[in-house]
Design an enzyme around this catalytic site. Structure first.
Site, PDB file in Angstrom:
ATOM      1  N   CYS A   1       1.038   4.265   5.039  1.00 16.66           N
ATOM      2  CA  CYS A   1       0.756   4.511   6.357  1.00 16.66           C
ATOM      3  C   CYS A   1      -0.707   4.976   6.677  1.00 16.66           C
ATOM      4  O   CYS A   1      -0.784   6.072   6.170  1.00 16.66           O
ATOM      5  CB  CYS A   1       1.946   5.524   6.877  1.00 16.66           C
ATOM      6  SG  CYS A   1       1.711   5.802   8.532  1.00 16.66           S
TER       7      CYS A   1
ATOM      8  N   CYS B   1      -3.399   2.009  14.157  1.00 13.90           N
ATOM      9  CA  CYS B   1      -2.657   1.714  13.017  1.00 13.90           C
ATOM     10  C   CYS B   1      -3.603   1.469  11.726  1.00 13.90           C
ATOM     11  O   CYS B   1      -4.182   0.264  11.812  1.00 13.90           O
ATOM     12  CB  CYS B   1      -1.721   0.256  13.153  1.00 13.90           C
ATOM     13  SG  CYS B   1      -0.596   0.019  11.819  1.00 13.90           S
TER      14      CYS B   1
HETATM   15  O1  PYC Z   1      -1.228   3.708  10.596  1.00 11.58           O
HETATM   16  O2  PYC Z   1      -0.452   2.285   9.021  1.00 11.58           O
HETATM   17  C1  PYC Z   1      -0.364   2.902   9.948  1.00 11.58           C
HETATM   18  C2  PYC Z   1       1.069   2.987  10.352  1.00 11.58           C
HETATM   19  C3  PYC Z   1       1.954   2.182  10.192  1.00 11.58           C
HETATM   20  C4  PYC Z   1       3.003   2.407  10.967  1.00 11.58           C
HETATM   21  C5  PYC Z   1       2.693   3.414  11.867  1.00 11.58           C
HETATM   22  N1  PYC Z   1       1.437   3.597  11.619  1.00 11.58           N
END
Ligand code: PYC
Length: 321
Positions: free
Chosen positions: A92, A242
Site C-alpha cells: 500500500c 494511490c
Molecule cells: O496507496 O497503494 C495505495 C493504496 C492501495 C489501497 C489504498 N491505497
C-alpha cells in the site's frame, strides 16, 4: 463496576487525504517466517483483529491498517502487513508513506533511507522531511494492454491490466467527469467494472483477482499530468492518488513509451491531492517506481475492546436481525 478491556495502541495519519492506522502494540502474534505466510495466519486466526481496527464503530471503510511485525530481512527496520475493510493488501503506497512518517514521529527512524519488508517484497523509503516521504516500490509492469469488457449499464469499457504492488484495471477515459460531486457515480461504475472483469474471467497474472479499478481524466491544477479515481477492494475509494495505482500507471506509460525513466509524473487524486511519480529500470529491465507524497499525524489513540461489546469485531451486518 469495572468491565474487562483490552487495548490496542494506534497512531492515525493521512497521506494526501487517505487515512492509515499503524498498530503500535496490542496486535496478534503471527510468529515467524515469510510475511506472506504470516498474512495467511492473520487471515485464518486473527481476522477479527483486522475488523476491530478497521470497521465501524472504531474505524471507517476508508482506513488502511498497518501492523508492524518483525522483518525476516535484517536490513529492514520493520516488516508491515497492510489490511483494509475487506482484506489484506500486498502493498500500500499511501500506507507506506504513512508508516514512514509515523516511525519518524516516534523517533524510530531519522531522515534518510530505510528498508521496510512487505508480503510482496522489500520497499525502500526515504524520509525527506518529517511529513515528506519517497517510496521506491516493488517492480511494476503492464500485464495486458487494451482489454475490453462488457459492463452492465456502461457498455464496453477498455483498460490496461497492470501490477504496482496490487492488481489494477486502468481506464484512460473515465465514464464520468472526475469531480468530487461524482464520487458516488464513479464508485458505482468501478464496482460494476470490477464485477464484469470477475464474471468474464479477466484476471491479473496467474489468475490473480483484479481488485482495484482506476479511472483517469485531465488534471484540474496547473503542473499536474492527470487526475484519477481509484476504487479499492471493499468498495471505498482512495482519497490519495494511490501509490500502487500510480506505480501501475507509470508501468503503462513506460510500456507505451509516453514517459521516460527519471521524468516526473504528477498524479492528482479525486480530492485534488498529489503524488509525484518517477521510475528507473533495474538490471532486469523492470520498472521500479518512486512515489513521493506527504503524510500528517492525526491522532494517537488506544482502541478499547470491552467484554460484552457486541460490535467488538466491527459492524459486519452478519448475525443481526
Ligand atoms: O496507496 O497503494 C495505495 C493504496 C492501495 C489501497 C489504498 N491505497
Amino acid at each position: 463496576m469495572t468491565t474487562r478491556a483490552s487495548k490496542i495502541v494506534v497512531i492515525d495519519s493521512h497521506t494526501e487525504g487517505e487515512p492509515t492506522r499503524v498498530v503500535i502494540s496490542g496486535g496478534p502474534d503471527l510468529g515467524t517466517g515469510p510475511l506472506s505466510s504470516r498474512v495467511q495466519r492473520f487471515r485464518e486466526a486473527a481476522d477479527d483483529f483486522r475488523r476491530t481496527v478497521i470497521l465501524e464503530p472504531r474505524g471507517s471503510d476508508a482506513l488502511v491498517g498497518a501492523l508492524l511485525v518483525p522483518p525476516t530481512d535484517p536490513s529492514c527496520v520493520t516488516g508491515v502487513i497492510f489490511f483494509n475493510n475487506a482484506a489484506y493488501l500486498g502493498m500500500c503506497g499511501h500506507g507506506m508513506i504513512g508508516v514512514a512518517v509515523t516511525l519518524g514521529y516516534l523517533s524510530r527512524i531519522t531522515a534518510g533511507t530505510h528498508r521496510i519488508e512487505t508480503p510482496v517484497g522489500v520497499v525502500e523509503v526515504q524520509l525527506i522531511e518529517p511529513n515528506l516521504v519517497s517510496i521506491e516500490n516493488v517492480p511494476s509492469y503492464r500485464y495486458r494492454s487494451q482489454v475490453s469488457v462488457n459492463v452492465e449499464s456502461l457498455g464496453v469499457v477498455t483498460g490496461d491490466i497492470a501490477w504496482g504492488g496490487n492488481w489494477f484495471f486502468l481506464v484512460s477515459e473515465s465514464p464520468f467527469p472526475l469531480r468530487f460531486e461524482n464520487i458516488r457515480q464513479l464508485n458505482d461504475a468501478s464496482d460494476l467494472v470490477r464485477s464484469a472483469l470477475s464474471k468474464a474471467g479477466i484476471t491479473g497474472k496467474d489468475g490473480a483477482e483484479i481488485d482495484h479499478i482506476e479511472f483517469f481524466g485531465p488534471p484540474s491544477s496547473p503542473g499536474a499530468h492527470s487526475r484519477n479515481f481509484v476504487y479499492c477492494p471493499g468498495g471505498a475509494y482512495d482519497r490519495s492518488p494511490c501509490g500502487t495505482g500510480t506505480s501501475a500507471k507509470l508501468a503503462c506509460l513506460a510500456a507505451d513509451e509516453k514517459l521516460s525513466a527519471g521524468e516526473p509524473w504528477i498524479q492528482e487524486s479525486i480530492i485534488g491531492s498529489r503524488f509525484t511519480g518517477t521510475y528507473r529500470r533495474n538490471a532486469a529491465g523492470e520498472i521500479i517506481p518512486t512515489i513521493t507524497g506527504r503524510a500528517f499525524i492525526c491522532s494517537e489513540a488506544h482502541l478499547v475492546r470491552q467484554s460484552g461489546d457486541p460490535f467488538v469485531a466491527g459492524i459486519t451486518g452478519q448475525g443481526l436481525t
